[in-house]
Design a protein around this motif. Structure first.
Motif, PDB file in Angstrom:
ATOM      1  N   PRO A   1       0.815  -1.214   0.000  1.00  0.00           N
ATOM      2  CA  PRO A   1       0.000   0.000   0.000  1.00  0.00           C
ATOM      3  C   PRO A   1       0.847   1.261   0.000  1.00  0.00           C
ATOM      4  O   PRO A   1       2.059   1.212   0.236  1.00  0.00           O
ATOM      5  CB  PRO A   1      -0.772  -0.112   1.318  1.00  0.00           C
ATOM      6  N   THR A   2       0.206   2.371  -0.243  1.00  0.00           N
ATOM      7  CA  THR A   2       0.831   3.665  -0.001  1.00  0.00           C
ATOM      8  C   THR A   2       0.767   3.886   1.501  1.00  0.00           C
ATOM      9  O   THR A   2      -0.253   3.637   2.136  1.00  0.00           O
ATOM     10  CB  THR A   2       0.077   4.782  -0.734  1.00  0.00           C
ATOM     11  N   PHE A   3       1.880   4.333   2.072  1.00  0.00           N
ATOM     12  CA  PHE A   3       1.958   4.602   3.505  1.00  0.00           C
ATOM     13  C   PHE A   3       1.949   6.108   3.729  1.00  0.00           C
ATOM     14  O   PHE A   3       2.150   6.887   2.795  1.00  0.00           O
ATOM     15  CB  PHE A   3       3.249   4.011   4.083  1.00  0.00           C
ATOM     16  N   CYS A   4       1.758   6.514   4.970  1.00  0.00           N
ATOM     17  CA  CYS A   4       1.793   7.926   5.329  1.00  0.00           C
ATOM     18  C   CYS A   4       2.845   8.147   6.407  1.00  0.00           C
ATOM     19  O   CYS A   4       2.882   7.423   7.405  1.00  0.00           O
ATOM     20  CB  CYS A   4       0.431   8.381   5.833  1.00  0.00           C
ATOM     21  N   ARG A   5       3.684   9.151   6.196  1.00  0.00           N
ATOM     22  CA  ARG A   5       4.712   9.497   7.172  1.00  0.00           C
ATOM     23  C   ARG A   5       4.373  10.852   7.791  1.00  0.00           C
ATOM     24  O   ARG A   5       4.112  11.808   7.074  1.00  0.00           O
ATOM     25  CB  ARG A   5       6.088   9.563   6.522  1.00  0.00           C
ATOM     26  N   ASN A   6       4.390  10.907   9.103  1.00  0.00           N
ATOM     27  CA  ASN A   6       4.169  12.150   9.849  1.00  0.00           C
ATOM     28  C   ASN A   6       2.869  12.858   9.495  1.00  0.00           C
ATOM     29  O   ASN A   6       2.775  14.079   9.592  1.00  0.00           O
ATOM     30  CB  ASN A   6       5.346  13.115   9.653  1.00  0.00           C
ATOM     31  N   GLY A   7       1.883  12.122   9.037  1.00  0.00           N
ATOM     32  CA  GLY A   7       0.591  12.715   8.740  1.00  0.00           C
ATOM     33  C   GLY A   7       0.549  13.623   7.542  1.00  0.00           C
ATOM     34  O   GLY A   7      -0.454  14.291   7.303  1.00  0.00           O
ATOM     35  N   GLU A   8       1.649  13.637   6.751  1.00  0.00           N
ATOM     36  CA  GLU A   8       1.655  14.574   5.628  1.00  0.00           C
ATOM     37  C   GLU A   8       2.481  14.154   4.412  1.00  0.00           C
ATOM     38  O   GLU A   8       2.536  14.879   3.429  1.00  0.00           O
ATOM     39  CB  GLU A   8       2.133  15.945   6.095  1.00  0.00           C
ATOM     40  N   VAL A   9       3.121  13.006   4.459  1.00  0.00           N
ATOM     41  CA  VAL A   9       3.921  12.568   3.319  1.00  0.00           C
ATOM     42  C   VAL A   9       3.453  11.177   2.886  1.00  0.00           C
ATOM     43  O   VAL A   9       3.441  10.238   3.686  1.00  0.00           O
ATOM     44  CB  VAL A   9       5.429  12.514   3.664  1.00  0.00           C
ATOM     45  N   LEU A  10       3.053  11.057   1.615  1.00  0.00           N
ATOM     46  CA  LEU A  10       2.669   9.771   1.048  1.00  0.00           C
ATOM     47  C   LEU A  10       3.936   9.066   0.586  1.00  0.00           C
ATOM     48  O   LEU A  10       4.736   9.638  -0.155  1.00  0.00           O
ATOM     49  CB  LEU A  10       1.724   9.963  -0.130  1.00  0.00           C
TER      50      LEU A  10
ATOM     51  N   GLN B   1       5.536   5.583  -1.190  1.00  0.00           N
ATOM     52  CA  GLN B   1       5.289   4.363  -1.965  1.00  0.00           C
ATOM     53  C   GLN B   1       6.581   3.566  -2.052  1.00  0.00           C
ATOM     54  O   GLN B   1       7.644   4.128  -2.298  1.00  0.00           O
ATOM     55  CB  GLN B   1       4.787   4.708  -3.367  1.00  0.00           C
ATOM     56  N   TYR B   2       6.463   2.242  -1.849  1.00  0.00           N
ATOM     57  CA  TYR B   2       7.618   1.354  -1.899  1.00  0.00           C
ATOM     58  C   TYR B   2       7.551   0.470  -3.136  1.00  0.00           C
ATOM     59  O   TYR B   2       6.468   0.128  -3.610  1.00  0.00           O
ATOM     60  CB  TYR B   2       7.659   0.461  -0.643  1.00  0.00           C
ATOM     61  N   ASP B   3       8.729   0.068  -3.601  1.00  0.00           N
ATOM     62  CA  ASP B   3       8.820  -0.862  -4.721  1.00  0.00           C
ATOM     63  C   ASP B   3       8.237  -2.212  -4.310  1.00  0.00           C
ATOM     64  O   ASP B   3       8.455  -2.683  -3.183  1.00  0.00           O
ATOM     65  CB  ASP B   3      10.289  -1.026  -5.132  1.00  0.00           C
ATOM     66  N   ASP B   4       7.520  -2.824  -5.216  1.00  0.00           N
ATOM     67  CA  ASP B   4       6.825  -4.082  -4.952  1.00  0.00           C
ATOM     68  C   ASP B   4       7.779  -5.231  -4.626  1.00  0.00           C
ATOM     69  O   ASP B   4       7.418  -6.144  -3.890  1.00  0.00           O
ATOM     70  CB  ASP B   4       5.970  -4.437  -6.175  1.00  0.00           C
ATOM     71  N   GLN B   5       8.974  -5.219  -5.150  1.00  0.00           N
ATOM     72  CA  GLN B   5       9.918  -6.323  -4.934  1.00  0.00           C
ATOM     73  C   GLN B   5      10.978  -6.011  -3.876  1.00  0.00           C
ATOM     74  O   GLN B   5      11.260  -6.847  -3.020  1.00  0.00           O
ATOM     75  CB  GLN B   5      10.623  -6.683  -6.254  1.00  0.00           C
ATOM     76  N   THR B   6      11.574  -4.824  -3.957  1.00  0.00           N
ATOM     77  CA  THR B   6      12.692  -4.496  -3.066  1.00  0.00           C
ATOM     78  C   THR B   6      12.262  -3.850  -1.759  1.00  0.00           C
ATOM     79  O   THR B   6      13.055  -3.769  -0.823  1.00  0.00           O
ATOM     80  CB  THR B   6      13.673  -3.543  -3.757  1.00  0.00           C
ATOM     81  N   LEU B   7      11.025  -3.363  -1.711  1.00  0.00           N
ATOM     82  CA  LEU B   7      10.508  -2.634  -0.552  1.00  0.00           C
ATOM     83  C   LEU B   7      11.333  -1.386  -0.250  1.00  0.00           C
ATOM     84  O   LEU B   7      11.384  -0.923   0.884  1.00  0.00           O
ATOM     85  CB  LEU B   7      10.396  -3.542   0.682  1.00  0.00           C
TER      86      LEU B   7
END
Length: 152
Positions: A95-104, A106-112
């Motif tokens: 999924p898309t994650f949220c950092r500090n309530g203000e930054v979206l 996204q991680y690579d599907d294979q390498t994370l």
């Protein structure tokens, strides 16, 4: 260099809770270097005696999704107890994650590894999992607290 792992994507793990029992989690991704992505479920399992797969868990029912260190599985503290029935990684996305309530984030599907970071509003982050890399012990604590809160 990727190492040989005692688990695979699609495996269901029993996460020991800090008070009693276990929570179940699904390993959705693993980079082979110590980082995995898991979907964790908020139903307490009292004992592993009757836990058997294949499991009919649904990603939409997860109580927690996070990137985590796989040390608990490697050391045998988190037991692999089976596999998801008809495992399809596309049904268990990163999924898309949220950092500090203000930054979206996204991680690579294979390498994370991070592939993008975009500024957002708190509203844009509202329903997203919190970004970070959690140690296996921290996941145990968070799941224990989550289950305690559900039982109040």
């Amino acid at each position: 260099m990727a190492r040989s792992l005692p688990y695979a994507t699609g495996d269901v793990v029993a996460v020991p809770l800090r008070d009693e029992g276990f929570a179940l989690g699904v390993v959705a991704r693993a980079d082979g270097k110590g980082i995995a992505l898991g979907y964790f479920f908020g139903q307490r399992v009292d004992t592993l005696d009757n836990v058997a797969g294949p499991f009919d868990l649904e990603p939409g029912n997860a109580s927690k999704i996070c990137r985590f260190g796989d040390r608990g599985i490697i050391k045998g503290l988190w037991q692999v107890v089976g596999r998801v029935a008809e495992w399809d990684p596309e049904q268990w996305p990163v999924p898309t994650f949220c950092r500090n309530g203000e930054v979206l984030v996204q991680y690579d599907d294979q390498t994370l590894k991070i592939v993008s970071e975009l500024k957002s509003s708190p509203q844009g982050c509202k329903d997203l999992p919190e970004d970070g890399l959690e140690g296996s012990g921290f996941v145990e604590i968070k799941l224990t607290r989550l289950l305690e809160a559900q039982n109040r």
